[in-house]
Design a protein around this motif. Structure first.
Motif, PDB file in Angstrom:
ATOM      1  N   LEU A  28    -132.280  28.555  23.974  1.00 23.49           N
ATOM      2  CA  LEU A  28    -131.493  27.437  23.478  1.00 23.49           C
ATOM      3  C   LEU A  28    -132.443  26.429  22.860  1.00 23.49           C
ATOM      4  N   PRO A  29    -132.050  25.804  21.733  1.00 22.68           N
ATOM      5  CA  PRO A  29    -130.759  25.918  21.034  1.00 22.68           C
ATOM      6  C   PRO A  29    -130.656  27.192  20.204  1.00 22.68           C
ATOM      7  N   LYS A  30    -129.493  27.429  19.616  1.00 23.27           N
ATOM      8  CA  LYS A  30    -129.319  28.569  18.738  1.00 23.27           C
ATOM      9  C   LYS A  30    -130.089  28.343  17.433  1.00 23.27           C
ATOM     10  N   GLY A  31    -130.334  29.440  16.756  1.00 20.21           N
ATOM     11  CA  GLY A  31    -130.994  29.332  15.459  1.00 20.21           C
ATOM     12  C   GLY A  31    -132.501  29.254  15.533  1.00 20.21           C
ATOM     13  N   VAL A  32    -133.094  29.773  16.613  1.00 19.84           N
ATOM     14  CA  VAL A  32    -134.553  29.729  16.743  1.00 19.84           C
ATOM     15  C   VAL A  32    -135.178  30.873  15.953  1.00 19.84           C
ATOM     16  N   ARG A  33    -136.461  30.736  15.691  1.00 17.85           N
ATOM     17  CA  ARG A  33    -137.253  31.800  15.076  1.00 17.85           C
ATOM     18  C   ARG A  33    -138.135  32.420  16.150  1.00 17.85           C
ATOM     19  N   SER A  48    -128.160  41.786  18.955  1.00 18.08           N
ATOM     20  CA  SER A  48    -127.654  40.532  19.513  1.00 18.08           C
ATOM     21  C   SER A  48    -127.014  40.774  20.869  1.00 18.08           C
ATOM     22  N   LEU A  49    -127.419  39.985  21.860  1.00 15.87           N
ATOM     23  CA  LEU A  49    -126.816  40.019  23.195  1.00 15.87           C
ATOM     24  C   LEU A  49    -126.445  38.592  23.568  1.00 15.87           C
ATOM     25  N   GLY A  50    -125.257  38.166  23.161  1.00 16.59           N
ATOM     26  CA  GLY A  50    -124.868  36.787  23.390  1.00 16.59           C
ATOM     27  C   GLY A  50    -125.753  35.863  22.577  1.00 16.59           C
ATOM     28  N   THR A  51    -126.344  34.893  23.264  1.00 15.85           N
ATOM     29  CA  THR A  51    -127.284  34.010  22.583  1.00 15.85           C
ATOM     30  C   THR A  51    -128.713  34.528  22.674  1.00 15.85           C
ATOM     31  N   GLY A  52    -128.875  35.744  23.217  1.00 14.26           N
ATOM     32  CA  GLY A  52    -130.205  36.307  23.362  1.00 14.26           C
ATOM     33  C   GLY A  52    -130.467  37.416  22.359  1.00 14.26           C
ATOM     34  N   ILE A  53    -131.681  37.921  22.370  1.00 16.38           N
ATOM     35  CA  ILE A  53    -132.052  39.031  21.505  1.00 16.38           C
ATOM     36  C   ILE A  53    -132.759  40.091  22.342  1.00 16.38           C
ATOM     37  N   VAL A  67    -141.450  31.153  20.227  1.00 16.12           N
ATOM     38  CA  VAL A  67    -140.089  30.800  19.831  1.00 16.12           C
ATOM     39  C   VAL A  67    -140.129  29.380  19.274  1.00 16.12           C
ATOM     40  N   GLU A  68    -139.590  29.206  18.061  1.00 15.80           N
ATOM     41  CA  GLU A  68    -139.695  27.915  17.383  1.00 15.80           C
ATOM     42  C   GLU A  68    -138.373  27.509  16.737  1.00 15.80           C
ATOM     43  N   LYS A  69    -138.221  26.230  16.558  1.00 17.33           N
ATOM     44  CA  LYS A  69    -137.167  25.663  15.719  1.00 17.33           C
ATOM     45  C   LYS A  69    -137.656  24.314  15.232  1.00 17.33           C
ATOM     46  N   ASP A  70    -137.405  24.015  13.966  1.00 22.94           N
ATOM     47  CA  ASP A  70    -137.868  22.749  13.393  1.00 22.94           C
ATOM     48  C   ASP A  70    -137.299  21.580  14.186  1.00 22.94           C
ATOM     49  N   PHE A  93    -135.931  27.185  26.842  1.00 28.47           N
ATOM     50  CA  PHE A  93    -135.230  25.953  26.481  1.00 28.47           C
ATOM     51  C   PHE A  93    -136.182  25.064  25.690  1.00 28.47           C
ATOM     52  N   LEU A  94    -135.862  24.872  24.414  1.00 28.13           N
ATOM     53  CA  LEU A  94    -136.705  24.038  23.561  1.00 28.13           C
ATOM     54  C   LEU A  94    -136.193  22.605  23.588  1.00 28.13           C
ATOM     55  N   LEU A  95    -137.108  21.682  23.829  1.00 28.24           N
ATOM     56  CA  LEU A  95    -136.754  20.262  23.852  1.00 28.24           C
ATOM     57  C   LEU A  95    -136.864  19.657  22.458  1.00 28.24           C
ATOM     58  N   LYS A  96    -135.899  18.823  22.144  1.00 22.04           N
ATOM     59  CA  LYS A  96    -135.929  18.147  20.855  1.00 22.04           C
ATOM     60  C   LYS A  96    -137.030  17.086  20.853  1.00 22.04           C
ATOM     61  N   LYS A  97    -137.862  17.104  19.811  1.00 23.98           N
ATOM     62  CA  LYS A  97    -138.892  16.081  19.670  1.00 23.98           C
ATOM     63  C   LYS A  97    -138.248  14.763  19.246  1.00 23.98           C
ATOM     64  N   ASN A  98    -138.821  13.656  19.704  1.00 21.17           N
ATOM     65  CA  ASN A  98    -138.310  12.327  19.355  1.00 21.17           C
ATOM     66  C   ASN A  98    -136.793  12.254  19.529  1.00 21.17           C
ATOM     67  N   PRO A  99    -136.295  12.477  20.758  1.00 25.85           N
ATOM     68  CA  PRO A  99    -134.840  12.494  20.981  1.00 25.85           C
ATOM     69  C   PRO A  99    -134.216  11.130  20.739  1.00 25.85           C
ATOM     70  N   GLU A 100    -132.953  11.146  20.351  1.00 23.99           N
ATOM     71  CA  GLU A 100    -132.228   9.896  20.148  1.00 23.99           C
ATOM     72  C   GLU A 100    -131.913   9.261  21.501  1.00 23.99           C
ATOM     73  N   THR A 101    -132.169   7.975  21.603  1.00 23.86           N
ATOM     74  CA  THR A 101    -131.899   7.252  22.848  1.00 23.86           C
ATOM     75  C   THR A 101    -130.823   6.202  22.605  1.00 23.86           C
ATOM     76  N   THR A 102    -130.066   5.914  23.656  1.00 24.68           N
ATOM     77  CA  THR A 102    -129.016   4.903  23.590  1.00 24.68           C
ATOM     78  C   THR A 102    -129.335   3.786  24.558  1.00 24.68           C
ATOM     79  N   LEU A 103    -129.390   2.563  24.071  1.00 27.99           N
ATOM     80  CA  LEU A 103    -129.644   1.399  24.913  1.00 27.99           C
ATOM     81  C   LEU A 103    -128.352   1.023  25.630  1.00 27.99           C
ATOM     82  N   LEU A 104    -128.421   0.975  26.954  1.00 27.43           N
ATOM     83  CA  LEU A 104    -127.248   0.644  27.757  1.00 27.43           C
ATOM     84  C   LEU A 104    -127.274  -0.833  28.148  1.00 27.43           C
ATOM     85  N   GLY A 105    -126.123  -1.349  28.489  1.00 25.18           N
ATOM     86  CA  GLY A 105    -126.026  -2.778  28.815  1.00 25.18           C
ATOM     87  C   GLY A 105    -126.346  -3.066  30.266  1.00 25.18           C
TER      88      GLY A 105
END
Length: 375
Positions: A28-33, A48-53, A67-70, A93-105
């Protein structure tokens, strides 16, 4: 067809049947190289085996797999392939670089579980300090320990009552309150029914009347573990006694499915002190081959560590605060090397991860942010 299914193929050049192996990768995510020995695997070589190969018909040896994804951190290992066998890595499981953060109150991360302002108001009413508390599923009932009494506060009724006396520690899970009596007996309280479920030998333990050095935690499946004098123990349901897992333990956490425990411990060596993360397996698995009751060191550093928590859609990763750097994520499968990523950079922060919503919360400079972990 039968020979092929168990790892054989016919070599037309050598005019004979030869053994082969394979590998199965699920990411995960889908669309990796996927690269094997730096060669990009083409779509027509994959089944193809589900989301696996599934990559079959390959010779026995070690392969460098990447395993890579831009925009995401890469995953890379040396993957061994044996004749007649399929090597599996199902929790990539690939982590997104510079993830979007939400400031909470809010200013404090404790407000995620239950507003700290309400706890402070309750402290003023009772005239005591509440060092730790548990909240039920509705967030309408709060349990806390004061002077060896477990209190239940009903927010709707604005009333509190003592539900367990002469208690050393407690935990709440799935409608049941668990508490440790001063003689070491462990009780469960559900509704009006109280049951004695185990006995812990406390020795010369002298409890603090306002706080407890005994930490009890309960998994979603009802497994019970506790830390007492730095010793992490798991309740043996059949025998009603606690079996020791490890010593010099600071904190621990069950996985949501109750199959694993991650714990933090200190390892004092002659010339340095290591802070370590270990995994204790409550259930066995085939790949990698692990038996129930096995434990494995997954991370070690001289830096201080805090707030280790299970992470990711399959909870095969751990996140934690590494002081001076930020929030780090690591995988627990160390075969062929271990992947890790510095996800949130900060020299000083607090962490809370909600395993139900897969949302990360962190506090930095009196501000609280949320980050979704889904790819």
């Amino acid at each position: 067809i039968i020979l092929y299914s168990i790892g054989y193929r016919f070599d037309f050049q050598k005019n004979r049947v030869i053994p082969t192996g394979g590998m199965y990768l699920k990411a995960l995510p889908k669309g990796v190289r996927v690269y094997i020995d730096d060669a990009l695997i083409k779509e027509n070589t994959l089944t193809s085996l589900g989301t696996g190969i599934f990559i079959d018909n390959i010779q026995e040896k070690d392969y460098n797999v990447r395993v890579e994804k831009d925009g995401y951190s890469a995953w890379q290992k040396e993957v061994p392939v044996k004749n007649g066998l399929v090597t599996e890595f199902k929790y990539i499981f690939l982590l997104k670089k510079n993830p979007e953060t939400t400031l909470l109150g809010m200013k404090r991360i404790e407000d995620i579980r239950y507003p700290l302002s309400k706890i402070q108001t309750l402290e003023k009413v009772l005239g005591v300090k509440i060092p730790a508390f548990e909240v039920d599923e509705t967030k309408n009932t709060v349990f806390f320990l004061i002077k060896n009494n477990v209190y239940k506060f009903d927010e709707k009724a604005k009333a509190s009552s003592i539900v367990a006396k002469r208690a050393l520690s407690f935990a709440y899970s799935a409608g049941t309150l668990y508490y440790l009596y001063e003689d070491g007996a462990l009780f469960s309280l559900k509704g009006e029914e109280t049951k004695k479920i185990a006995k812990l030998e406390l020795g010369e333990y002298k409890p603090n009347p306002n706080n407890s050095s005994i930490a009890i935690k309960v998994s979603s499946g009802g497994q019970i573990a506790m830390i007492y004098k730095g010793t992490l123990s798991l309740l043996n349901g059949a025998g009603g006694v606690f079996d020791v897992i490890d010593t010099n333990v600071r904190d621990f956490a069950f996985s949501t499915n109750g199959e694993k425990i991650v714990y933090q411990k200190t390892n004092a060596l002659p010339n340095l002190t290591l802070n370590e993360l270990w995994v204790y397996f409550l259930e066995g698995r085939i790949q990698p081959l692990i038996s129930s009751g096995d434990k494995e060191l997954v991370y070690s550093t001289t830096a201080n560590l805090d707030s280790a928590s299970w992470f990711g859609p399959d909870e095969e990763q751990i996140i934690f605060v590494k002081h001076g750097e930020g929030i780090v994520a690591i995988e627990i499968d160390t075969r062929g090397g271990q992947n890790s990523a510095l996800w949130i950079r900060s020299e000083n922060l607090k962490l809370y991860y909600d395993t139900i919503t897969e949302t990360l919360y962190y506090e930095e400079k009196d501000k609280v942010f949320s980050v979704k972990s889904e790819p």
